[in-house]
Scaffold this motif. Structure first.
Motif, PDB file in Angstrom:
ATOM      1  N   LYS A  11       3.199   3.571  14.702  1.00 17.80           N
ATOM      2  CA  LYS A  11       2.330   3.244  13.576  1.00 17.80           C
ATOM      3  C   LYS A  11       2.487   1.789  13.161  1.00 17.80           C
ATOM      4  O   LYS A  11       1.496   1.116  12.857  1.00 17.80           O
ATOM      5  CB  LYS A  11       2.609   4.180  12.393  1.00 17.80           C
ATOM      6  N   ASP A  30      -7.771  10.186   4.685  1.00 17.76           N
ATOM      7  CA  ASP A  30      -8.269   9.715   5.982  1.00 17.76           C
ATOM      8  C   ASP A  30      -9.737  10.107   6.174  1.00 17.76           C
ATOM      9  O   ASP A  30     -10.462   9.450   6.916  1.00 17.76           O
ATOM     10  CB  ASP A  30      -7.438  10.313   7.115  1.00 17.76           C
ATOM     11  N   MET A  34       0.842  -1.203   0.000  1.00 14.84           N
ATOM     12  CA  MET A  34       0.000   0.000   0.000  1.00 14.84           C
ATOM     13  C   MET A  34       0.878   1.255   0.000  1.00 14.84           C
ATOM     14  O   MET A  34       1.137   1.847   1.054  1.00 14.84           O
ATOM     15  CB  MET A  34      -0.913  -0.012   1.228  1.00 14.84           C
ATOM     16  N   ALA A  90       0.002   3.904  -1.848  1.00 13.46           N
ATOM     17  CA  ALA A  90      -0.859   5.056  -2.133  1.00 13.46           C
ATOM     18  C   ALA A  90      -1.102   5.886  -0.882  1.00 13.46           C
ATOM     19  O   ALA A  90      -1.132   5.363   0.233  1.00 13.46           O
ATOM     20  CB  ALA A  90      -2.199   4.584  -2.700  1.00 13.46           C
ATOM     21  N   PHE A 136       3.089   1.876   3.889  1.00 17.16           N
ATOM     22  CA  PHE A 136       4.026   2.987   3.749  1.00 17.16           C
ATOM     23  C   PHE A 136       3.604   4.081   4.708  1.00 17.16           C
ATOM     24  O   PHE A 136       2.411   4.257   4.953  1.00 17.16           O
ATOM     25  CB  PHE A 136       3.994   3.533   2.317  1.00 17.16           C
ATOM     26  N   THR A 147     -12.496   4.236   5.207  1.00 18.65           N
ATOM     27  CA  THR A 147     -11.998   2.937   5.670  1.00 18.65           C
ATOM     28  C   THR A 147     -10.479   2.921   5.541  1.00 18.65           C
ATOM     29  O   THR A 147      -9.939   3.370   4.529  1.00 18.65           O
ATOM     30  CB  THR A 147     -12.585   1.807   4.804  1.00 18.65           C
ATOM     31  N   LYS A 191      -0.719  -0.542  13.018  1.00 14.67           N
ATOM     32  CA  LYS A 191      -1.222  -1.023  11.722  1.00 14.67           C
ATOM     33  C   LYS A 191      -1.170  -2.536  11.627  1.00 14.67           C
ATOM     34  O   LYS A 191      -2.011  -3.147  10.968  1.00 14.67           O
ATOM     35  CB  LYS A 191      -0.415  -0.401  10.588  1.00 14.67           C
ATOM     36  N   VAL A 218      -7.724   1.020   4.449  1.00 12.43           N
ATOM     37  CA  VAL A 218      -7.578  -0.144   3.570  1.00 12.43           C
ATOM     38  C   VAL A 218      -6.501  -1.094   4.109  1.00 12.43           C
ATOM     39  O   VAL A 218      -6.682  -2.313   4.119  1.00 12.43           O
ATOM     40  CB  VAL A 218      -7.234   0.308   2.127  1.00 12.43           C
ATOM     41  N   LEU A 219      -5.411  -0.517   4.572  1.00 10.13           N
ATOM     42  CA  LEU A 219      -4.308  -1.336   5.086  1.00 10.13           C
ATOM     43  C   LEU A 219      -4.722  -2.134   6.321  1.00 10.13           C
ATOM     44  O   LEU A 219      -4.485  -3.346   6.404  1.00 10.13           O
ATOM     45  CB  LEU A 219      -3.110  -0.440   5.410  1.00 10.13           C
TER      46      LEU A 219
HETATM   47  N1  CTP Z   1      -3.844   3.759   4.476  1.00 11.82           N
HETATM   48  C1  CTP Z   1      -4.920   3.038   4.008  1.00 11.82           C
HETATM   49  N2  CTP Z   1      -6.176   3.562   4.086  1.00 11.82           N
HETATM   50  C2  CTP Z   1      -6.386   4.764   4.647  1.00 11.82           C
HETATM   51  C3  CTP Z   1      -5.304   5.508   5.152  1.00 11.82           C
HETATM   52  C4  CTP Z   1      -4.039   4.983   5.046  1.00 11.82           C
HETATM   53  O1  CTP Z   1      -4.707   1.941   3.493  1.00 11.82           O
HETATM   54  N3  CTP Z   1      -7.633   5.235   4.720  1.00 11.82           N
HETATM   55  C5  CTP Z   1      -2.503   3.162   4.371  1.00 11.82           C
HETATM   56  C6  CTP Z   1      -1.566   3.900   3.441  1.00 11.82           C
HETATM   57  O2  CTP Z   1      -1.677   3.434   2.118  1.00 11.82           O
HETATM   58  C7  CTP Z   1      -0.212   3.547   4.036  1.00 11.82           C
HETATM   59  C8  CTP Z   1      -0.503   3.370   5.517  1.00 11.82           C
HETATM   60  O3  CTP Z   1      -1.907   3.178   5.642  1.00 11.82           O
HETATM   61  O4  CTP Z   1       0.276   2.321   3.536  1.00 11.82           O
HETATM   62  C9  CTP Z   1      -0.081   4.479   6.396  1.00 11.82           C
HETATM   63  O5  CTP Z   1      -0.746   5.648   6.033  1.00 11.82           O
HETATM   64  P1  CTP Z   1      -0.607   6.901   6.977  1.00 11.82           P
HETATM   65  O6  CTP Z   1      -1.397   8.020   6.421  1.00 11.82           O
HETATM   66  O7  CTP Z   1       0.834   7.128   7.261  1.00 11.82           O
HETATM   67  O8  CTP Z   1      -1.265   6.317   8.319  1.00 11.82           O
HETATM   68  P2  CTP Z   1      -2.515   6.761   9.149  1.00 11.82           P
HETATM   69  O9  CTP Z   1      -2.894   5.570   9.960  1.00 11.82           O
HETATM   70  O10 CTP Z   1      -3.562   7.326   8.270  1.00 11.82           O
HETATM   71  O11 CTP Z   1      -1.946   7.824  10.150  1.00 11.82           O
HETATM   72  P3  CTP Z   1      -1.737   9.438  10.054  1.00 11.82           P
HETATM   73  O12 CTP Z   1      -2.257   9.911   8.723  1.00 11.82           O
HETATM   74  O13 CTP Z   1      -2.487   9.978  11.202  1.00 11.82           O
HETATM   75  O14 CTP Z   1      -0.250   9.641  10.196  1.00 11.82           O
END
Ligand code: CTP
Ligand code: CA
Length: 235
Positions: A171, A107, A101, A103, A153, A133, A175, A135-136
């Protein structure tokens, strides 16, 4: 002929890579988006294909000139929103050994999408948002194919509450992905640049690899880490 050190170590494996940044519509002409170019994800897809994998790239709003860098032999699925990305990634992941992931997924998205262009009125509007949602996290909690490897990522900045690595460790544990690839952003690093530096953490937050260089070099370092985890796991 100089053979790359990794050869075809992804031969016989099927991988899905998401790249780019999602766009969440407000009305027919406006959206909430982000600055992800998709370059790192495109480099990941290309390098996986070079190493013998069958690759699906789920591309969220990646510019044509960036997407052209994917080369031949990669199946490309175009998406716009986080929900479209979620559906396409999960569908492709049904057959995949590895899902990466890369992309930047929104959020939050606007709670409602206006069917016609929002007009200027006397008042400044307030945009209500709802959470999307993750996705990860969903891939980890409910894998489309049991036993598949999931890689996340994270672009991080240090702040008053902790360093890049502090935030990354938290994180990684939150995750639950097999690997979390962290890159520091800000000060001209990360988004929109052609080079990258990364630290790869496992699900416990331990550092398993670091790399710096072009996005192609960094991509190969990510696959090296993936292969190391996959080799240590019964398939
Ligand atoms: N990701 C996802 N779906 C979302 C948000 C994030 O799959 N709705 C995935 C991204 O593709 C990435 C990972 O989660 O691989 C981390 O994204 P990141 O934005 O750093 O993490 P968040 O949990 O959203 O934390 P924050 O934005 O508060 O730092
Ligand atoms: Ca986020």
């Amino acid at each position: 002929l100089v053979r790359p050190p990794h050869g075809s170590d992804l031969g016989g494996r099927r991988v899905v890579v998401s790249a780019g940044g999602t766009r969440e519509p407000l009305d027919p002409v406006r959206f909430l988006g982000n600055r992800s170019s998709g370059r790192q994800g495109v480099a990941l897809a290309r390098s996986a294909a070079e190493r013998g994998a069958a690759v699906t790239l789920v591309a969220a709003n990646v510019a044509p000139d960036v997407l052209a860098g994917v080369g031949s032999g990669v199946e490309v699925v175009h998406v716009e929103t986080g929900e479209e990305l979620r559906a396409s990634v999960r569908a492709a992941a049904l057959e995949a050994d590895v899902v990466v992931m890369a992309a930047a997924v929104a959020d939050y998205r606007p709670a409602s999408v206006a069917p016609t262009k929002i007009k200027k009125s006397g008042e400044v509007p307030t945009i209500e948002l709802v959470e999307t949602t993750d996705v990860l996290r969903e891939l980890v909690a409910d894998p489309p194919r049991p036993g598949q490897l999931v890689v996340g990522f994270a672009a991080e900045t240090g702040d008053t509450t902790g360093s890049v690595l502090d935030h990354a460790r938290t994180k990684a544990r939150r995750k639950g992905a097999d690997l979390l690839v962290v890159n520091p952003v800000g000060d001209g690093r990360g988004f929109g640049t052609t080079t990258n530096e990364i630290t790869v953490l496992d699900r416990t937050g331990d550092v398993v690899a670091t790399a710096a260089g072009t996005k192609a070099e960094v991509a190969h370092a990510v696959w090296d880490a993936v292969v190391a985890v996959a080799d240590g796991r019964p398939s």
